[in-house]
Design an enzyme around this catalytic site. Structure first.
Site, PDB file in Angstrom:
ATOM      1  N   ARG A 185       0.838  -1.207   0.000  1.00 59.93           N
ATOM      2  CA  ARG A 185       0.000   0.000   0.000  1.00 59.93           C
ATOM      3  C   ARG A 185       0.869   1.251   0.000  1.00 59.93           C
ATOM      4  O   ARG A 185       0.561   2.229  -0.697  1.00 59.93           O
ATOM      5  CB  ARG A 185      -0.929   0.015   1.214  1.00 59.93           C
ATOM      6  CG  ARG A 185      -2.060  -0.998   1.131  1.00 59.93           C
ATOM      7  CD  ARG A 185      -3.020  -0.856   2.291  1.00 59.93           C
ATOM      8  NE  ARG A 185      -3.850   0.333   2.177  1.00 59.93           N
ATOM      9  CZ  ARG A 185      -4.657   0.785   3.138  1.00 59.93           C
ATOM     10  NH1 ARG A 185      -4.706   0.159   4.301  1.00 59.93           N
ATOM     11  NH2 ARG A 185      -5.381   1.863   2.947  1.00 59.93           N
ATOM     12  N   CYS A 244      -1.478   6.476   8.766  1.00 63.56           N
ATOM     13  CA  CYS A 244      -1.774   5.171   8.155  1.00 63.56           C
ATOM     14  C   CYS A 244      -2.889   5.414   7.152  1.00 63.56           C
ATOM     15  O   CYS A 244      -2.855   6.412   6.437  1.00 63.56           O
ATOM     16  CB  CYS A 244      -2.161   4.154   9.227  1.00 63.56           C
ATOM     17  SG  CYS A 244      -3.512   4.700  10.306  1.00 63.56           S
TER      18      CYS A 244
END
Length: 287
Positions: A185, A244
Protein backbone atom coordinates in the site's frame (compact mmCIF):
# COMPACT_ATOMS: atom_id res chain seq x y z
CA UNK A 1 -0.66 1.26 43.49
CA UNK A 2 0.92 0.31 40.16
CA UNK A 3 -0.31 2.16 37.08
CA UNK A 4 0.00 0.62 33.63
CA UNK A 5 0.65 3.10 30.84
CA UNK A 6 1.59 1.10 27.74
CA UNK A 7 0.95 -2.67 27.92
CA UNK A 8 -0.18 -5.11 30.58
CA UNK A 9 -0.10 -8.92 30.68
CA UNK A 10 -3.06 -11.26 30.81
CA UNK A 11 -1.91 -12.49 34.24
CA UNK A 12 -2.03 -8.98 35.70
CA UNK A 13 -5.44 -8.28 34.18
CA UNK A 14 -6.76 -11.57 35.58
CA UNK A 15 -5.55 -10.54 39.04
CA UNK A 16 -7.59 -7.31 38.74
CA UNK A 17 -10.64 -8.65 36.93
CA UNK A 18 -12.91 -7.76 39.88
CA UNK A 19 -11.10 -4.57 40.86
CA UNK A 20 -13.63 -1.70 40.77
CA UNK A 21 -10.86 0.77 39.94
CA UNK A 22 -10.11 -1.07 36.67
CA UNK A 23 -12.21 -0.71 33.50
CA UNK A 24 -11.70 -3.16 30.63
CA UNK A 25 -12.73 -2.13 27.11
CA UNK A 26 -13.24 -4.59 24.27
CA UNK A 27 -12.21 -2.86 21.03
CA UNK A 28 -12.68 -5.69 18.53
CA UNK A 29 -13.66 -4.48 15.07
CA UNK A 30 -13.53 -5.58 11.44
CA UNK A 31 -13.28 -2.89 8.74
CA UNK A 32 -15.01 -5.08 6.15
CA UNK A 33 -17.85 -5.96 8.55
CA UNK A 34 -18.44 -3.12 11.05
CA UNK A 35 -20.95 -5.16 13.09
CA UNK A 36 -18.56 -8.08 13.58
CA UNK A 37 -16.86 -6.71 16.69
CA UNK A 38 -20.10 -6.08 18.55
CA UNK A 39 -21.33 -9.56 17.59
CA UNK A 40 -18.10 -11.12 18.87
CA UNK A 41 -18.44 -9.17 22.11
CA UNK A 42 -21.99 -10.45 22.55
CA UNK A 43 -20.75 -14.03 22.18
CA UNK A 44 -18.09 -13.66 24.84
CA UNK A 45 -15.65 -11.14 26.29
CA UNK A 46 -13.38 -10.63 29.26
CA UNK A 47 -15.48 -10.63 32.43
CA UNK A 48 -16.80 -7.15 33.11
CA UNK A 49 -15.57 -5.69 29.81
CA UNK A 50 -17.53 -2.92 28.09
CA UNK A 51 -17.62 -2.64 24.28
CA UNK A 52 -15.87 0.28 22.55
CA UNK A 53 -16.87 0.53 18.89
CA UNK A 54 -14.35 2.09 16.49
CA UNK A 55 -16.96 3.98 14.49
CA UNK A 56 -19.53 4.80 17.18
CA UNK A 57 -17.22 5.60 20.12
CA UNK A 58 -13.65 6.08 18.86
CA UNK A 59 -14.42 8.21 15.78
CA UNK A 60 -16.68 11.03 14.67
CA UNK A 61 -19.01 10.70 11.67
CA UNK A 62 -17.26 11.14 8.34
CA UNK A 63 -17.43 14.55 6.70
CA UNK A 64 -15.59 13.82 3.44
CA UNK A 65 -12.52 15.83 4.45
CA UNK A 66 -11.24 14.42 7.74
CA UNK A 67 -10.66 10.82 6.72
CA UNK A 68 -12.51 7.59 7.38
CA UNK A 69 -12.12 7.74 11.16
CA UNK A 70 -12.03 11.38 12.32
CA UNK A 71 -11.33 12.17 15.94
CA UNK A 72 -14.50 11.92 18.03
CA UNK A 73 -16.12 15.09 19.24
CA UNK A 74 -14.88 15.78 22.78
CA UNK A 75 -18.40 15.85 24.21
CA UNK A 76 -19.24 12.52 22.59
CA UNK A 77 -16.05 10.88 23.86
CA UNK A 78 -16.63 12.29 27.34
CA UNK A 79 -20.10 10.72 27.30
CA UNK A 80 -18.65 7.37 26.21
CA UNK A 81 -16.17 7.48 29.11
CA UNK A 82 -18.98 8.35 31.51
CA UNK A 83 -21.14 5.47 30.25
CA UNK A 84 -18.22 3.03 30.53
CA UNK A 85 -17.67 4.13 34.13
CA UNK A 86 -14.27 5.68 33.44
CA UNK A 87 -13.09 8.45 35.72
CA UNK A 88 -9.74 10.25 36.02
CA UNK A 89 -8.32 7.79 38.56
CA UNK A 90 -9.38 4.59 36.80
CA UNK A 91 -6.96 2.08 35.31
CA UNK A 92 -8.20 1.39 31.78
CA UNK A 93 -7.24 -1.71 29.80
CA UNK A 94 -8.06 -2.01 26.09
CA UNK A 95 -7.92 -5.19 24.04
CA UNK A 96 -8.92 -6.58 20.65
CA UNK A 97 -8.54 -9.95 18.95
CA UNK A 98 -4.75 -9.93 19.30
CA UNK A 99 -3.05 -7.52 16.90
CA UNK A 100 -3.85 -4.57 19.23
CA UNK A 101 -4.60 -2.26 16.28
CA UNK A 102 -8.01 -1.14 17.52
CA UNK A 103 -6.97 -1.28 21.18
CA UNK A 104 -4.09 1.04 20.28
CA UNK A 105 -6.56 3.56 18.85
CA UNK A 106 -8.39 3.61 22.21
CA UNK A 107 -5.04 3.82 24.01
CA UNK A 108 -3.95 6.84 21.96
CA UNK A 109 -7.29 8.61 22.29
CA UNK A 110 -7.11 8.33 26.06
CA UNK A 111 -3.38 8.86 26.56
CA UNK A 112 -2.26 11.09 23.68
CA UNK A 113 -5.45 13.08 23.10
CA UNK A 114 -7.43 13.03 26.35
CA UNK A 115 -4.46 13.05 28.73
CA UNK A 116 -5.51 10.00 30.79
CA UNK A 117 -2.29 8.46 32.11
CA UNK A 118 -3.42 5.06 33.42
CA UNK A 119 -4.37 3.30 30.21
CA UNK A 120 -2.71 0.20 28.77
CA UNK A 121 -3.25 -2.40 26.05
CA UNK A 122 -3.62 -6.07 26.93
CA UNK A 123 -0.44 -7.50 25.41
CA UNK A 124 -1.45 -10.12 22.85
CA UNK A 125 -5.13 -9.30 23.23
CA UNK A 126 -7.80 -11.96 23.36
CA UNK A 127 -5.32 -14.53 22.01
CA UNK A 128 -3.08 -14.07 25.04
CA UNK A 129 -6.05 -14.14 27.41
CA UNK A 130 -7.22 -17.49 26.04
CA UNK A 131 -3.68 -18.90 25.87
CA UNK A 132 -3.37 -18.16 29.59
CA UNK A 133 -6.36 -20.41 30.25
CA UNK A 134 -8.72 -17.56 31.09
CA UNK A 135 -12.43 -17.55 30.34
CA UNK A 136 -14.86 -15.34 28.43
CA UNK A 137 -18.36 -14.42 29.55
CA UNK A 138 -21.35 -13.34 27.45
CA UNK A 139 -23.02 -11.30 30.20
CA UNK A 140 -23.05 -7.55 29.62
CA UNK A 141 -21.97 -5.91 32.88
CA UNK A 142 -24.21 -3.52 34.74
CA UNK A 143 -22.17 -0.33 34.81
CA UNK A 144 -22.70 2.59 37.13
CA UNK A 145 -21.96 5.64 34.96
CA UNK A 146 -19.11 7.77 36.22
CA UNK A 147 -19.33 11.52 36.80
CA UNK A 148 -18.73 13.58 33.66
CA UNK A 149 -15.09 13.32 32.60
CA UNK A 150 -14.15 16.42 30.61
CA UNK A 151 -10.91 16.52 28.69
CA UNK A 152 -8.29 17.94 31.08
CA UNK A 153 -7.06 21.43 30.29
CA UNK A 154 -3.51 20.07 30.55
CA UNK A 155 -3.99 17.48 27.77
CA UNK A 156 -1.44 18.20 25.05
CA UNK A 157 -3.38 16.67 22.16
CA UNK A 158 -0.43 15.33 20.18
CA UNK A 159 -1.97 15.43 16.71
CA UNK A 160 -1.81 17.41 13.45
CA UNK A 161 -4.54 18.34 11.00
CA UNK A 162 -4.13 18.15 7.23
CA UNK A 163 -3.02 21.78 6.82
CA UNK A 164 -0.15 21.13 9.25
CA UNK A 165 0.85 18.02 7.28
CA UNK A 166 0.80 20.08 4.09
CA UNK A 167 3.42 22.31 5.76
CA UNK A 168 5.56 19.23 6.44
CA UNK A 169 5.34 18.14 2.80
CA UNK A 170 6.16 21.64 1.53
CA UNK A 171 9.32 21.75 3.63
CA UNK A 172 8.04 24.58 5.83
CA UNK A 173 7.97 22.12 8.76
CA UNK A 174 10.91 19.77 9.20
CA UNK A 175 9.09 16.88 10.84
CA UNK A 176 9.22 13.28 9.61
CA UNK A 177 6.12 11.45 8.37
CA UNK A 178 6.00 7.72 9.15
CA UNK A 179 3.43 5.49 7.41
CA UNK A 180 2.22 2.41 9.34
CA UNK A 181 0.57 0.67 6.38
CA UNK A 182 1.98 -2.41 4.68
CA UNK A 183 4.69 -2.11 2.02
CA UNK A 184 2.42 -2.75 -1.02
CA UNK A 185 0.00 0.00 0.00
CA UNK A 186 2.83 2.41 0.80
CA UNK A 187 4.40 1.80 -2.60
CA UNK A 188 1.07 2.24 -4.35
CA UNK A 189 1.06 -1.30 -5.76
CA UNK A 190 -2.38 -1.95 -4.23
CA UNK A 191 -5.06 0.11 -2.52
CA UNK A 192 -7.98 -1.92 -1.20
CA UNK A 193 -9.73 0.87 0.71
CA UNK A 194 -9.02 4.43 -0.39
CA UNK A 195 -9.58 6.19 -3.70
CA UNK A 196 -5.91 6.77 -4.55
CA UNK A 197 -2.86 4.52 -4.13
CA UNK A 198 0.54 5.63 -2.84
CA UNK A 199 1.85 7.64 0.11
CA UNK A 200 2.40 11.19 1.28
CA UNK A 201 5.57 12.56 -0.35
CA UNK A 202 8.63 12.31 1.89
CA UNK A 203 7.13 9.72 4.23
CA UNK A 204 9.01 6.66 5.42
CA UNK A 205 7.39 3.27 5.85
CA UNK A 206 7.19 1.42 9.18
CA UNK A 207 4.50 -1.31 8.93
CA UNK A 208 2.95 -1.72 12.37
CA UNK A 209 3.21 -5.52 12.18
CA UNK A 210 6.95 -5.11 12.78
CA UNK A 211 6.19 -4.22 16.41
CA UNK A 212 4.91 -7.71 17.21
CA UNK A 213 6.17 -11.22 17.80
CA UNK A 214 4.47 -14.14 16.08
CA UNK A 215 2.11 -14.57 19.01
CA UNK A 216 1.02 -10.92 18.62
CA UNK A 217 2.67 -9.76 21.82
CA UNK A 218 4.93 -6.72 21.56
CA UNK A 219 8.60 -7.23 20.90
CA UNK A 220 11.08 -6.28 23.65
CA UNK A 221 11.41 -2.52 24.24
CA UNK A 222 15.15 -2.56 23.52
CA UNK A 223 14.58 -4.09 20.06
CA UNK A 224 11.87 -1.58 19.23
CA UNK A 225 14.03 1.28 20.49
CA UNK A 226 16.95 0.31 18.26
CA UNK A 227 14.71 0.18 15.19
CA UNK A 228 13.02 3.51 15.89
CA UNK A 229 16.39 5.15 16.56
CA UNK A 230 17.51 3.96 13.13
CA UNK A 231 14.33 5.40 11.62
CA UNK A 232 14.89 8.72 13.39
CA UNK A 233 18.51 8.83 12.16
CA UNK A 234 19.55 11.45 14.70
CA UNK A 235 16.26 13.33 14.87
CA UNK A 236 14.41 13.80 18.17
CA UNK A 237 11.36 11.61 18.64
CA UNK A 238 9.22 14.76 18.71
CA UNK A 239 9.89 15.14 14.97
CA UNK A 240 7.86 12.05 14.07
CA UNK A 241 4.30 12.33 12.77
CA UNK A 242 2.57 8.96 12.39
CA UNK A 243 -0.14 8.17 9.86
CA UNK A 244 -1.77 5.17 8.15
CA UNK A 245 -5.00 4.75 6.19
CA UNK A 246 -7.36 6.41 8.66
CA UNK A 247 -5.51 7.08 11.91
CA UNK A 248 -5.95 3.65 13.47
CA UNK A 249 -2.93 1.40 12.84
CA UNK A 250 -0.63 4.44 13.17
CA UNK A 251 -1.53 4.41 16.87
CA UNK A 252 0.16 1.01 17.07
CA UNK A 253 3.49 2.62 16.13
CA UNK A 254 2.89 5.36 18.69
CA UNK A 255 2.29 2.74 21.37
CA UNK A 256 5.43 0.84 20.31
CA UNK A 257 7.50 4.03 20.56
CA UNK A 258 6.08 4.76 24.00
CA UNK A 259 6.91 1.22 25.09
CA UNK A 260 10.44 1.78 23.79
CA UNK A 261 10.85 4.85 25.99
CA UNK A 262 10.19 7.69 23.54
CA UNK A 263 7.02 9.00 25.16
CA UNK A 264 3.82 9.67 23.23
CA UNK A 265 4.58 10.95 19.74
CA UNK A 266 2.31 12.71 17.24
CA UNK A 267 -0.58 11.36 15.14
CA UNK A 268 -2.07 12.65 11.89
CA UNK A 269 -5.60 11.32 12.54
CA UNK A 270 -6.94 12.02 9.05
CA UNK A 271 -4.07 10.02 7.53
CA UNK A 272 -4.09 8.86 3.91
CA UNK A 273 -7.88 8.91 3.57
CA UNK A 274 -7.97 12.62 4.46
CA UNK A 275 -4.88 13.44 2.39
CA UNK A 276 -6.40 12.07 -0.83
CA UNK A 277 -9.78 13.71 -0.25
CA UNK A 278 -8.41 16.68 -2.25
CA UNK A 279 -6.95 15.67 -5.61
CA UNK A 280 -4.70 18.75 -5.62
CA UNK A 281 -2.49 17.27 -2.91
CA UNK A 282 0.65 15.50 -4.16
CA UNK A 283 0.99 11.73 -4.05
CA UNK A 284 4.13 9.59 -4.22
CA UNK A 285 4.57 5.94 -5.22
CA UNK A 286 7.43 3.47 -4.90
CA UNK A 287 9.93 3.59 -2.08
Amino acid sequence: MSRYREIVTAAVVADHIDDPSWVILDCRFTLSDPEDGAAAYAEGHLPGARYADLERHLSAPRDGRSGRHPLPQPAAFAEALRAWGVGPQMQVVAYDEGSSVYASRLWWLMRGWWGHEAVAVLDGGLEAWMAAGQQLKPEVPKVSPAPAYARPATAEGRWLDTSAVEAVVSGADGRLLVDARGVPRFRGAVEPVDSVAGHIPGARNRPFEGNLRRDHTFRPPEELRAEFLALLDGRPASDIVHYCGSGVSACHNILAMALAGFGVTTLYPGSWSAWVSDTRRPVATGD
